[in-house]
Design a protein around this motif. Structure first.
Motif: not given
Length: 204
Positions: A180-188
């Motif tokens: 969930l954090p990965g999806l929200l914060l992903d640079p792409l």
């Protein structure tokens, strides 16, 4: 005296280009968390090839008469790239092609690029089609320089069981506290969140 003979020729219609069932323009690249079964997207093809095969069958009675039947069919090949998902991804566990199931890509003549940011350009494109030599960074894909197509010169229906990102070690599932954090914060692919907006998710 010997009887007369004849030849009967039958030939399938030769298809001259890869047949694409529907347009995939604008289709998003899948963002995969944990192990999933996903459908790929055809993103490249070239080097279409139709190979003719002729078989002969003789029939007839005594005395030298009869007939020879010649049947010509075609087998089709093409160089293809099928995008699997946003990389980097883990291993492809199983391949489903039409009604067949395979335990490895090698069984059907496919190779795999797992979608790292710095992945190399496919050597076949560099050599044969340098103007189209794209690395497809951050996109995991399977590829073949001479892939067997179906009888209608189309790519068979494929799905791939693949290990996605943020997977719990030893399990097929993804950890929500990671993805969930990965999806929200992903640079792409993220939606513009800053780390300060994401609460502690270590309980996951």
């Amino acid at each position: 005296m010997g009887g007369s003979s004849s030849t009967i020729s039958n030939s399938a219609t030769r298809i001259n280009a890869l047949q694409i069932q529907s347009s995939a323009s604008g289709k998003p690249i899948a963002w995969i968390a944990g192990r999933n079964r996903v459908s790929p997207n055809l993103i490249y093809y070239s080097d279409f090839e139709a190979v003719a095969k002729t078989t002969k069958t003789k029939s007839g009675g005594k005395g030298g008469g009869g007939a020879t039947q010649k049947d010509t069919t075609y087998t089709y090949y093409a160089a293809i790239i099928l995008a699997v998902g946003r990389g980097p991804l883990g291993a492809i566990r199983r391949v489903f092609r039409d009604k067949e199931v395979f335990s490895s890509l090698a069984q059907i003549g496919l190779n795999y690029a797992n979608g790292t940011h710095d992945q190399a350009v496919w050597g076949f494109l560099q050599t044969r089609h340098p103007a189209e030599a794209i690395a497809y960074s951050d996109t995991a894909y399977v590829f073949s320089s001479r892939y067997l197509l179906n009888d209608n010169a189309g790519v068979q229906n494929h799905t791939f069981e693949v290990d996605g990102r943020y997977q719990v070690p030893g399990l097929p599932d993804a950890n929500p506290g990671d993805f969930l954090p990965g999806l929200l914060l992903d640079p792409l692919d993220g939606i513009g969140f800053t780390p300060a907006w994401v609460a502690d998710m270590s309980n996951y």
